[in-house]
Design a protein around this motif. Structure first.
Motif, PDB file in Angstrom:
ATOM      1  N   ARG A  77      -1.141 -45.199   0.436  1.00 42.77           N
ATOM      2  CA  ARG A  77       0.350 -45.417   1.746  1.00 42.77           C
ATOM      3  C   ARG A  77       0.028 -47.312   1.685  1.00 42.77           C
ATOM      4  O   ARG A  77       0.932 -47.826   1.757  1.00 42.77           O
ATOM      5  CB  ARG A  77      -0.297 -44.854   3.009  1.00 42.77           C
ATOM      6  CG  ARG A  77       1.388 -44.992   3.603  1.00 42.77           C
ATOM      7  CD  ARG A  77       2.331 -44.231   3.014  1.00 42.77           C
ATOM      8  NE  ARG A  77       1.917 -42.723   3.100  1.00 42.77           N
ATOM      9  CZ  ARG A  77       2.746 -41.885   2.366  1.00 42.77           C
ATOM     10  NH1 ARG A  77       3.726 -42.278   1.470  1.00 42.77           N
ATOM     11  NH2 ARG A  77       2.467 -40.718   2.456  1.00 42.77           N
ATOM     12  N   GLU A  81      -1.864 -39.640  16.232  1.00 43.01           N
ATOM     13  CA  GLU A  81      -1.989 -40.311  14.839  1.00 43.01           C
ATOM     14  C   GLU A  81      -0.541 -40.174  14.193  1.00 43.01           C
ATOM     15  O   GLU A  81      -0.736 -41.117  13.277  1.00 43.01           O
ATOM     16  CB  GLU A  81      -3.129 -39.233  14.231  1.00 43.01           C
ATOM     17  CG  GLU A  81      -3.554 -39.887  12.908  1.00 43.01           C
ATOM     18  CD  GLU A  81      -3.933 -41.213  12.805  1.00 43.01           C
ATOM     19  OE1 GLU A  81      -3.623 -41.836  11.767  1.00 43.01           O
ATOM     20  OE2 GLU A  81      -4.478 -41.593  13.920  1.00 43.01           O
ATOM     21  N   ASP A  82       0.119 -39.215  14.514  1.00 41.63           N
ATOM     22  CA  ASP A  82       1.577 -39.529  13.939  1.00 41.63           C
ATOM     23  C   ASP A  82       2.226 -40.771  14.140  1.00 41.63           C
ATOM     24  O   ASP A  82       2.871 -41.131  13.212  1.00 41.63           O
ATOM     25  CB  ASP A  82       2.437 -38.135  14.300  1.00 41.63           C
ATOM     26  CG  ASP A  82       1.750 -36.778  13.645  1.00 41.63           C
ATOM     27  OD1 ASP A  82       0.983 -36.899  12.497  1.00 41.63           O
ATOM     28  OD2 ASP A  82       2.240 -35.849  14.279  1.00 41.63           O
ATOM     29  N   ALA A  87       0.400 -43.561  12.519  1.00 37.12           N
ATOM     30  CA  ALA A  87       0.456 -43.715  11.096  1.00 37.12           C
ATOM     31  C   ALA A  87       1.700 -43.842  10.400  1.00 37.12           C
ATOM     32  O   ALA A  87       2.377 -44.610   9.643  1.00 37.12           O
ATOM     33  CB  ALA A  87       0.348 -42.136  10.250  1.00 37.12           C
ATOM     34  N   TYR A 141       6.554 -42.243   5.641  1.00 34.27           N
ATOM     35  CA  TYR A 141       5.941 -41.541   6.673  1.00 34.27           C
ATOM     36  C   TYR A 141       6.342 -40.140   6.914  1.00 34.27           C
ATOM     37  O   TYR A 141       7.395 -39.616   6.929  1.00 34.27           O
ATOM     38  CB  TYR A 141       5.381 -42.206   8.043  1.00 34.27           C
ATOM     39  CG  TYR A 141       6.729 -42.432   8.723  1.00 34.27           C
ATOM     40  CD1 TYR A 141       7.421 -41.382   9.575  1.00 34.27           C
ATOM     41  CD2 TYR A 141       7.486 -43.874   8.558  1.00 34.27           C
ATOM     42  CE1 TYR A 141       8.450 -41.575  10.141  1.00 34.27           C
ATOM     43  CE2 TYR A 141       8.635 -43.771   9.446  1.00 34.27           C
ATOM     44  CZ  TYR A 141       9.209 -42.945  10.149  1.00 34.27           C
ATOM     45  OH  TYR A 141      10.399 -43.041  10.729  1.00 34.27           O
TER      46      TYR A 141
END
Length: 406
Positions: free
Chosen positions: A370, A26-27, A30, A359
């Motif tokens: 975002r 997910e990092d 994102a 991010y």
């Protein structure tokens, strides 16, 4: 051209989906979503590259004999489509998709043995030294000079000049570079292709900040920079031929339609929740639906062209000048999709925070979300699509001469 996937290709698609579900964190996802530029930042890009390298999928476009997985063109397309729909970041294109094909096609055995593994491992991070101040789109008018010298210190070139719009030169330890080794004949004939060590004296990098606030391009100054003759790819004067080969890969080396379709799907879904300012939802506006439908049809048309090129590659044909058509259409569509995103968000999309990155734990907090924080920066960044890799006008000229035979 058969558009139905074979049972083997469907099984491969399932394998790719399972891999992405397990390994695309997910990092990383994102970070990719919050990156305005087409060029992913090294922290995200190199992390994703390393994951793919461990799987043996990083060099998915390379032939098996040079370290690739040996995929068919259809498998490469499936991989790109699934990565786009999963929100994976773009790969580090300059090393993997631009200089690597030049090396394994035209390089010496020693160059292949040394450089290709270092591209895969991430030990070498490349930038491209093509454009120069004052040259505009006329690449053959470049003036960065390389003088050949042979003495007790060895056989080498001495470089003097500058390059501009050099993406990620501030991160790179290597640059593939076009230089002028002969000025006596036709301007196309006196160009050579060199591999430059960026970590030597005589090289300075000046940042260029874009309208969006991104630092992705630079001007590079070379003053008495030394390059061993062993780091010339091809013969002296072969640079124009190698550059044309590289640019065909840049313009047609990847499929743009899957990412455009994915971004368009996110915009269409968000419109279902966005007010039209008159008590309804934007998704129900006839004008909005017409714009989205037109863009979707254009993306589908681009996808058919890209699949046709893949079909030709599968039958042993080179990408050829039709890649200019892909570049032209993809550039215009990228700008249209990013304009749709801005129009979707309305005044909220005007937020433009020039701090980077957008991010991670140190990202500046968005005013709205975002998505609204990224939209204006991405819109401004995509203005460059119709310039980099050859302007729209250059692509139109190539299409007129080589495709339409005008």
């Amino acid at each position: 051209m058969d558009l139905d996937l074979s049972p083997e290709d469907r099984a491969f698609r399932a394998e790719v989906r399972a891999f992405l579900a397990e390994h695309l964190s997910e990092d990383i996802r994102a970070g990719s979503a919050a990156t305005p530029s087409v060029f992913v930042e090294p922290d995200i890009g190199q992390a994703w590259n390393a994951i793919l390298h461990r799987k043996g999928w990083l060099a998915y476009q390379w032939p098996r004999e040079h370290g690739g997985p040996g995929w068919t063109p259809v498998q490469r397309y499936i991989f790109e489509k699934e990565c786009a729909e999963a929100g994976a970041p773009n790969l580090t294109v300059l090393g993997l998709k631009l200089v690597a094909p030049v090396l394994y096609t035209f390089g010496t055995a020693a160059q292949k043995a040394y450089y290709l593994p270092r591209i895969l491992s991430g030990e070498d991070y490349w930038c491209q030294g093509f454009s120069e101040p004052g040259s505009g789109s006329d690449l053959a008018s470049l003036q960065c000079r390389a003088e050949r010298v042979t003495d007790a210190a060895g056989d080498r070139y001495i470089l003097n000049g500058s390059k501009i719009w050099t993406t990620h030169a501030h991160w790179a330890n290597r640059m593939f570079c076009l230089v002028r080794t002969d000025s006596s004949g036709h301007k196309n004939a006196g160009i050579s292709f060199l591999l430059v060590d960026m970590q030597q004296k005589g090289i300075s990098v000046r940042p260029i900040h874009t309208l969006a606030g991104d630092h992705e391009v630079n001007q590079v100054f070379l003053e008495d920079v030394e390059v061993p003759v062993s780091d010339r790819v091809g013969e002296e004067g072969d640079g124009w031929k190698l550059a044309k080969f590289l640019l065909e890969n840049e313009r047609g080396g990847s499929c743009h339609a899957p990412k455009l379709a994915y971004d368009l799907s996110l915009i269409a879904a968000a419109a279902a929740e966005q007010s039209d300012g008159h008590g309804g939802r934007l998704a129900n506006s006839v004008d909005w639906r017409r714009r989205v439908a037109r863009a979707r049809l254009d993306v589908e048309a681009l996808e058919m062209i890209e699949l046709k090129i893949l079909s030709e590659i599968a039958h042993g044909q080179a990408p050829g000048p039709q890649t200019s058509l892909v570049k032209l259409l993809a550039s215009n569509l990228r700008q249209e999709v990013d304009l749709l995103a801005m129009d979707l968000l309305g005044p909220a999309g005007l937020e433009l925070d020039t701090r980077r990155p957008l991010y991670g734990p140190n990202a500046p907090p968005p005013v709205h979300s975002r998505a609204t924080q990224v939209a204006a920066a991405r819109y401004l960044n995509s203005r460059a699509w119709t310039i980099f890799g050859g302007t729209n006008e250059v692509q139109a000229g190539i299409i007129a001469r080589t495709v339409l035979h005008l």
